[in-house]
Design a protein around this motif. Sequence first.
Motif, mmCIF file in Angstrom:
data_model
loop_
_atom_site.group_PDB
_atom_site.id
_atom_site.type_symbol
_atom_site.label_atom_id
_atom_site.label_comp_id
_atom_site.label_asym_id
_atom_site.label_seq_id
_atom_site.Cartn_x
_atom_site.Cartn_y
_atom_site.Cartn_z
ATOM 1 N N UNK A 3 28.248 -6.281 2.627
ATOM 2 C CA UNK A 3 27.578 -5.538 1.568
ATOM 3 C C UNK A 3 27.088 -6.537 0.526
ATOM 4 N N UNK A 4 25.802 -6.518 0.167
ATOM 5 C CA UNK A 4 25.288 -7.480 -0.809
ATOM 6 C C UNK A 4 25.750 -7.158 -2.232
ATOM 7 N N UNK A 5 25.615 -8.121 -3.153
ATOM 8 C CA UNK A 5 25.965 -7.886 -4.550
ATOM 9 C C UNK A 5 25.272 -6.639 -5.091
ATOM 10 N N UNK A 6 25.940 -5.920 -5.982
ATOM 11 C CA UNK A 6 25.490 -4.683 -6.625
ATOM 12 C C UNK A 6 25.563 -3.458 -5.715
ATOM 13 N N UNK A 7 26.012 -3.611 -4.458
ATOM 14 C CA UNK A 7 26.144 -2.454 -3.565
ATOM 15 C C UNK A 7 27.350 -1.620 -3.974
ATOM 16 N N UNK A 8 27.234 -0.315 -3.859
ATOM 17 C CA UNK A 8 28.388 0.556 -4.056
ATOM 18 C C UNK A 8 29.388 0.270 -2.941
ATOM 19 N N UNK A 9 30.675 0.347 -3.269
ATOM 20 C CA UNK A 9 31.708 0.019 -2.290
ATOM 21 C C UNK A 9 32.958 0.841 -2.559
ATOM 22 N N UNK A 10 33.922 0.744 -1.668
ATOM 23 C CA UNK A 10 35.195 1.437 -1.801
ATOM 24 C C UNK A 10 36.282 0.378 -1.946
ATOM 25 N N UNK A 11 37.044 0.449 -3.029
ATOM 26 C CA UNK A 11 38.099 -0.531 -3.289
ATOM 27 C C UNK A 11 39.067 -0.573 -2.120
ATOM 28 N N UNK A 12 39.382 -1.790 -1.687
ATOM 29 C CA UNK A 12 40.356 -1.986 -0.621
ATOM 30 C C UNK A 12 39.778 -1.940 0.780
ATOM 31 N N UNK A 27 30.300 1.279 -12.771
ATOM 32 C CA UNK A 27 30.382 1.779 -11.400
ATOM 33 C C UNK A 27 31.122 0.800 -10.494
ATOM 34 N N UNK A 28 31.700 1.314 -9.418
ATOM 35 C CA UNK A 28 32.414 0.484 -8.450
ATOM 36 C C UNK A 28 31.355 -0.145 -7.547
ATOM 37 N N UNK A 29 31.288 -1.471 -7.581
ATOM 38 C CA UNK A 29 30.245 -2.183 -6.834
ATOM 39 C C UNK A 29 30.725 -3.570 -6.437
ATOM 40 N N UNK A 30 30.016 -4.195 -5.524
ATOM 41 C CA UNK A 30 30.319 -5.570 -5.131
ATOM 42 C C UNK A 30 29.881 -6.489 -6.268
ATOM 43 N N UNK A 39 31.291 -10.251 -8.831
ATOM 44 C CA UNK A 39 32.177 -11.416 -8.849
ATOM 45 C C UNK A 39 33.616 -11.082 -9.226
ATOM 46 N N UNK A 40 33.825 -10.191 -10.191
ATOM 47 C CA UNK A 40 35.178 -9.758 -10.529
ATOM 48 C C UNK A 40 35.955 -10.720 -11.398
ATOM 49 N N UNK A 41 37.289 -10.540 -11.446
ATOM 50 C CA UNK A 41 38.151 -11.339 -12.327
ATOM 51 C C UNK A 41 37.994 -12.841 -12.100
ATOM 52 N N UNK A 42 38.173 -13.583 -13.161
ATOM 53 C CA UNK A 42 38.036 -15.051 -13.194
ATOM 54 C C UNK A 42 36.591 -15.526 -13.053
ATOM 55 N N UNK A 43 35.629 -14.609 -13.083
ATOM 56 C CA UNK A 43 34.228 -15.017 -12.960
ATOM 57 C C UNK A 43 33.541 -15.121 -14.314
ATOM 58 N N UNK A 44 34.113 -14.456 -15.339
ATOM 59 C CA UNK A 44 33.464 -14.432 -16.641
ATOM 60 C C UNK A 44 32.277 -13.485 -16.681
ATOM 61 N N UNK A 45 32.112 -12.644 -15.645
ATOM 62 C CA UNK A 45 30.994 -11.712 -15.577
ATOM 63 C C UNK A 45 31.518 -10.286 -15.478
ATOM 64 N N UNK A 46 30.776 -9.370 -16.080
ATOM 65 C CA UNK A 46 31.127 -7.954 -16.029
ATOM 66 C C UNK A 46 29.885 -7.156 -15.700
ATOM 67 N N UNK A 47 29.765 -6.697 -14.455
ATOM 68 C CA UNK A 47 28.603 -5.912 -14.050
ATOM 69 C C UNK A 47 28.916 -4.441 -14.229
ATOM 70 N N UNK A 48 28.032 -3.731 -14.912
ATOM 71 C CA UNK A 48 28.275 -2.292 -15.137
ATOM 72 C C UNK A 48 27.231 -1.418 -14.570
#
Length: 99
Positions: A59-68, A85-88, A90-99
Motif C-alpha cells: 500500500x503506498x503512502x497516504x493509503x487507507x489501511x487497517x492497523x495490524x 485518518x488511519x493511513x500509511x 511514517x509514524x512515530x520517531x519520524x517527526x511527521x504527522x499526516x492527518x
Amino acid sequence: MKTFQTITLLFTIAAGISALPSENGPSVDIITDGDFNYTGQATTAFLARGLEARCGENYPPHSDCVIGQCQCSKGYGCYSCNGGRVQCQPGPNSGQCWQ
C-alpha cells in the motif's frame, strides 16, 4: 414452545455477554512522540517506527489501511496521528504527522 424460545434467548444473551475478544485481533496503542499522538501498533522493542514500518507490503503512502494488517509499503506503518485518518504514514520517531 414459548418456554423453549425464552430459554434459547437467555442462553444466546448469556453467550454474548461472556464472549472474549479474539487473541488474533491486533493490539492498538497510543504512542506519544513529542507533540504527536499516534494510534497504531507498538512493539516491545519500539525503535525504528515499530513493527508495522518493517512489513513491506504494497500500500503506498497516504493509503487507507487497517492497523495490524501489515499493509503499508516498506518504511511506512498504519497509523492515525492526532486523531487524523488511519493511513500509511511514517509514524512515530519520524517527526511527521499526516492527518
